[in-house]
Design a protein around this motif. Sequence first.
Motif, PDB file in Angstrom:
ATOM      1  N   VAL A   1      -1.292   3.442  -9.564  1.00  0.00           N
ATOM      2  CA  VAL A   1      -0.693   2.189  -9.105  1.00  0.00           C
ATOM      3  C   VAL A   1      -1.470   1.626  -7.920  1.00  0.00           C
ATOM      4  CG1 VAL A   1       1.368   1.133  -8.098  1.00  0.00           C
ATOM      5  CG2 VAL A   1       1.610   2.777  -9.959  1.00  0.00           C
ATOM      6  N   PHE A   2      -1.886   2.495  -6.996  1.00  0.00           N
ATOM      7  CA  PHE A   2      -2.680   2.039  -5.845  1.00  0.00           C
ATOM      8  C   PHE A   2      -3.959   1.344  -6.326  1.00  0.00           C
ATOM      9  CE2 PHE A   2      -0.903   5.914  -3.345  1.00  0.00           C
ATOM     10  CZ  PHE A   2       0.296   5.245  -3.181  1.00  0.00           C
ATOM     11  N   ARG A   3      -4.632   1.958  -7.312  1.00  0.00           N
ATOM     12  CA  ARG A   3      -5.867   1.363  -7.836  1.00  0.00           C
ATOM     13  C   ARG A   3      -5.566   0.050  -8.562  1.00  0.00           C
ATOM     14  NH1 ARG A   3      -7.187   7.029  -9.220  1.00  0.00           N
ATOM     15  NH2 ARG A   3      -8.747   7.740  -7.710  1.00  0.00           N
ATOM     16  N   GLU A   4      -4.439   0.011  -9.263  1.00  0.00           N
ATOM     17  CA  GLU A   4      -4.049  -1.220  -9.961  1.00  0.00           C
ATOM     18  C   GLU A   4      -3.827  -2.359  -8.970  1.00  0.00           C
ATOM     19  OE1 GLU A   4      -0.329  -2.904 -12.667  1.00  0.00           O
ATOM     20  OE2 GLU A   4      -0.572  -0.743 -12.379  1.00  0.00           O
ATOM     21  N   ILE A   5      -3.205  -2.064  -7.838  1.00  0.00           N
ATOM     22  CA  ILE A   5      -2.953  -3.094  -6.825  1.00  0.00           C
ATOM     23  C   ILE A   5      -4.276  -3.616  -6.259  1.00  0.00           C
ATOM     24  CG2 ILE A   5      -2.020  -3.478  -4.505  1.00  0.00           C
ATOM     25  CD1 ILE A   5       0.272  -1.567  -5.258  1.00  0.00           C
ATOM     26  N   GLU A   6      -5.203  -2.717  -5.978  1.00  0.00           N
ATOM     27  CA  GLU A   6      -6.506  -3.154  -5.471  1.00  0.00           C
ATOM     28  C   GLU A   6      -7.238  -4.031  -6.495  1.00  0.00           C
ATOM     29  OE1 GLU A   6      -8.256  -0.196  -2.091  1.00  0.00           O
ATOM     30  OE2 GLU A   6      -8.846   0.213  -4.158  1.00  0.00           O
ATOM     31  N   THR A   7      -7.140  -3.671  -7.768  1.00  0.00           N
ATOM     32  CA  THR A   7      -7.789  -4.461  -8.820  1.00  0.00           C
ATOM     33  C   THR A   7      -7.105  -5.812  -8.980  1.00  0.00           C
ATOM     34  OG1 THR A   7      -8.358  -2.420  -9.998  1.00  0.00           O
ATOM     35  CG2 THR A   7      -8.455  -4.476 -11.247  1.00  0.00           C
ATOM     36  N   LEU A   8      -5.775  -5.805  -8.925  1.00  0.00           N
ATOM     37  CA  LEU A   8      -5.002  -7.027  -9.130  1.00  0.00           C
ATOM     38  C   LEU A   8      -5.283  -8.064  -8.054  1.00  0.00           C
ATOM     39  CD1 LEU A   8      -2.745  -8.335 -10.862  1.00  0.00           C
ATOM     40  CD2 LEU A   8      -1.084  -7.305  -9.305  1.00  0.00           C
ATOM     41  N   TYR A   9      -5.404  -7.626  -6.806  1.00  0.00           N
ATOM     42  CA  TYR A   9      -5.587  -8.563  -5.694  1.00  0.00           C
ATOM     43  C   TYR A   9      -7.036  -8.620  -5.205  1.00  0.00           C
ATOM     44  CZ  TYR A   9      -0.525  -8.838  -5.533  1.00  0.00           C
ATOM     45  OH  TYR A   9       0.796  -9.051  -5.855  1.00  0.00           O
ATOM     46  N   ASN A  10      -7.878  -7.716  -5.726  1.00  0.00           N
ATOM     47  CA  ASN A  10      -9.287  -7.681  -5.349  1.00  0.00           C
ATOM     48  C   ASN A  10      -9.453  -7.549  -3.832  1.00  0.00           C
ATOM     49  OD1 ASN A  10     -12.015  -7.641  -5.946  1.00  0.00           O
ATOM     50  ND2 ASN A  10     -12.236  -9.855  -5.723  1.00  0.00           N
ATOM     51  N   VAL A  11      -8.580  -6.743  -3.230  1.00  0.00           N
ATOM     52  CA  VAL A  11      -8.564  -6.515  -1.781  1.00  0.00           C
ATOM     53  C   VAL A  11      -8.342  -5.021  -1.554  1.00  0.00           C
ATOM     54  CG1 VAL A  11      -7.246  -6.907   0.321  1.00  0.00           C
ATOM     55  CG2 VAL A  11      -7.756  -8.828  -1.164  1.00  0.00           C
ATOM     56  N   PRO A  12      -9.036  -4.388  -0.603  1.00  0.00           N
ATOM     57  CA  PRO A  12      -8.873  -2.945  -0.404  1.00  0.00           C
ATOM     58  C   PRO A  12      -7.590  -2.590   0.349  1.00  0.00           C
ATOM     59  CG  PRO A  12     -10.424  -3.817   1.186  1.00  0.00           C
ATOM     60  CD  PRO A  12     -10.092  -4.950   0.259  1.00  0.00           C
ATOM     61  N   ILE A  13      -7.020  -1.453   0.007  1.00  0.00           N
ATOM     62  CA  ILE A  13      -5.901  -0.883   0.768  1.00  0.00           C
ATOM     63  C   ILE A  13      -6.507  -0.080   1.915  1.00  0.00           C
ATOM     64  CG2 ILE A  13      -3.963   0.725   0.707  1.00  0.00           C
ATOM     65  CD1 ILE A  13      -3.611   0.027  -2.262  1.00  0.00           C
ATOM     66  N   VAL A  14      -6.210  -0.477   3.146  1.00  0.00           N
ATOM     67  CA  VAL A  14      -6.854   0.153   4.309  1.00  0.00           C
ATOM     68  C   VAL A  14      -5.964   1.185   4.996  1.00  0.00           C
ATOM     69  CG1 VAL A  14      -8.331  -1.844   4.726  1.00  0.00           C
ATOM     70  CG2 VAL A  14      -6.094  -1.725   5.849  1.00  0.00           C
ATOM     71  N   SER A  15      -4.651   1.122   4.773  1.00  0.00           N
ATOM     72  CA  SER A  15      -3.737   2.116   5.357  1.00  0.00           C
ATOM     73  C   SER A  15      -2.414   2.051   4.611  1.00  0.00           C
ATOM     74  CB  SER A  15      -3.528   1.877   6.857  1.00  0.00           C
ATOM     75  OG  SER A  15      -3.126   0.548   7.096  1.00  0.00           O
ATOM     76  N   ILE A  16      -1.615   3.099   4.769  1.00  0.00           N
ATOM     77  CA  ILE A  16      -0.359   3.221   4.016  1.00  0.00           C
ATOM     78  C   ILE A  16       0.728   3.749   4.942  1.00  0.00           C
ATOM     79  CG2 ILE A  16       0.811   4.503   2.154  1.00  0.00           C
ATOM     80  CD1 ILE A  16      -1.761   4.410   0.564  1.00  0.00           C
ATOM     81  N   ILE A  17       1.947   3.232   4.758  1.00  0.00           N
ATOM     82  CA  ILE A  17       3.115   3.781   5.457  1.00  0.00           C
ATOM     83  C   ILE A  17       4.173   4.130   4.429  1.00  0.00           C
ATOM     84  CG2 ILE A  17       3.981   1.442   5.922  1.00  0.00           C
ATOM     85  CD1 ILE A  17       5.379   2.659   8.408  1.00  0.00           C
ATOM     86  N   SER A  18       4.765   5.313   4.565  1.00  0.00           N
ATOM     87  CA  SER A  18       5.789   5.758   3.622  1.00  0.00           C
ATOM     88  C   SER A  18       6.747   6.703   4.339  1.00  0.00           C
ATOM     89  CB  SER A  18       5.145   6.472   2.429  1.00  0.00           C
ATOM     90  OG  SER A  18       4.663   7.743   2.820  1.00  0.00           O
ATOM     91  N   ASP A  19       7.704   7.226   3.585  1.00  0.00           N
ATOM     92  CA  ASP A  19       8.696   8.125   4.177  1.00  0.00           C
ATOM     93  C   ASP A  19       8.344   9.604   3.976  1.00  0.00           C
ATOM     94  OD1 ASP A  19       9.098   8.272   1.511  1.00  0.00           O
ATOM     95  OD2 ASP A  19      11.216   7.742   1.520  1.00  0.00           O
ATOM     96  N   LYS A  20       7.053   9.896   3.674  1.00  0.00           N
ATOM     97  CA  LYS A  20       6.546  11.276   3.577  1.00  0.00           C
ATOM     98  C   LYS A  20       7.128  12.071   2.413  1.00  0.00           C
ATOM     99  CE  LYS A  20       6.067  15.654   5.986  1.00  0.00           C
ATOM    100  NZ  LYS A  20       6.763  16.391   4.958  1.00  0.00           N
ATOM    101  N   GLN A  21       7.375  11.399   1.291  1.00  0.00           N
ATOM    102  CA  GLN A  21       7.684  12.170   0.099  1.00  0.00           C
ATOM    103  C   GLN A  21       6.418  12.907  -0.332  1.00  0.00           C
ATOM    104  OE1 GLN A  21       9.768  10.079  -3.061  1.00  0.00           O
ATOM    105  NE2 GLN A  21      10.489   8.550  -1.606  1.00  0.00           N
TER     106      GLN A  21
END
Length: 549
Positions: free
Chosen positions: A195-215
């Motif tokens: 899904v992360f790769r799909e988002i980068e492809t969809l928007y043609n923009v890199p994911i530079v950092s992530i925030i989550s609840d540590k699952q």
Amino acid sequence: MPAKPSEIKKATIHTYWDSKEGLICPLCSSQLQHEFNNGGRKIITLKGPVWVVTNYYSCTNPKCEMHKAFPAAYHSAMLRKRFSLEVWAKVIQHHFKHHINYSTTVELMWDDWDVSISRNTVRSICEFFEMAGKQYTDEKVLKEVQLSGKIVLSLDGAQPVKHEPSLWVFSDRLTGNVLLARNLESAPASVLCAVFREIETLYNVPIVSIISDKQRNIVNGVKQFKPEIPHAYCQYHFLNHITEPIASKDSHLKKTLRKFVRQLSIVQNSKHADSNELYKLFLPISEELKCAISTRGDRFNVFPGIETYANLEYIVSCLEQIKEIDLTPKVSRTLNALLAALKILLKENRHLQEEITSLIPDFQQIRKILAKRGNKSLLIEKEVKKWVFKLQNRLKRRKLEYNPQNIKWRQHSFMLSREEIWQQWIRLVNSYSDGLYEAYDVEELDFTNNAKEQLFHRSKHHFKALLGRENVAKAFLNHGGLHVQLLDIDFTKENVTRVLLACETPLIEAQRKEFNAQYATVRRTWRIREKDTGNFTQFKDNLTQLGGT
């Protein structure tokens, strides 16, 4: 040719090709010619029906896409739609902005505007807007994210129904937009990485950092995707885990006190006050006790069990003063029995209350350390280690295990001792150490993932308002992914009109059940130590009247 209905008194409206260049084709610059008109049709507005005659034109160039006859649309209505845009806008505002169901919207449109519209039409308008809004939002989000040039990804999942797919929402913290919402049967690391790769492809923009609840699956998914990017763990979830053992003890304390108070004779029989003089006399005290146990907490600052205990202590102190008044034997016996019962209750639960009270300062200290947002991660980590070291010293003196590597996870329960809770806190800090401090050094990262929790809450609130509590889970699962993308749309009439005109693609109809529920609730003022409820004054008045008779 249709005839203009006699009930429409307003002048007929004709649509024409209106352009500064005249009858010139906007595609090929050839001449446009008038073909025919549709004879007119009825359009219902908020100010009554109007008759609109639509003219059709065509381009004289046979190779042009506009060679076939096309209509000059009426600016206040959509093609082939009976109701005007302002009627559509009002229906959409009722449903999406004010969370009003279809049937009630039908009634409001008639009561407020004399517009007769069917429930099916209201549903079709709302479902049309869902798709139109999604397409409009997708284009807007794409432009904003690409303009930003990078994505700070926030993600979380909610499972409204057990053993059903979870709704996962992925959003960008920089633009505040939902990037993707999807129902996933399961979300292992490999699926999230895809899904992360799909988002980068969809928007043609890199994911530079992530925030989550540590699952664990999210942590492993990020490591598979880009192990070098910062992955911040939500501090709210961390503090929530810290306070869980306190909340377990506090919840048990409140439950114990509440159960006992409800079983007191004057409380249990307060409903018979009209037929029993003694219960009528003690009715204000019964109401005060009900207020005392109706406490509500906010997880971090107010603990309802502790508040209930303090409220009962306050009631005992007030009753001690009334006890000094000269009372009849029957009233005196009842009052003494009530006082004795409350004192025994407080004495039996004093140890639990003291345990909770002793844990709260430690929790507040770690919370205060993490709240220093202006500091760098090294300084925050150093202060947290001091806090952990303090807990470890306590365990050392008691000759208990203090090494986080050797401490096993324990289910939160009111049965845990203070020492066991300290051990769990040490273990928790160690498990969060990789991402707890990331946000202090990366400016674009948030410290919490609360925005995602609020997104789920707002979406559930919408379906709960429409369908009632019983049907909200399935509706949230089926429509939540689409709805979370519409939550932040500006629902003014002008913007709703803009969204509708930007897209005329209908959404496939979905079966929705209507469920209306009403819940009777009694609001009680539980902060009795701060705000006088008047119950003790009323009780004294009752005693005075009893003495007078």
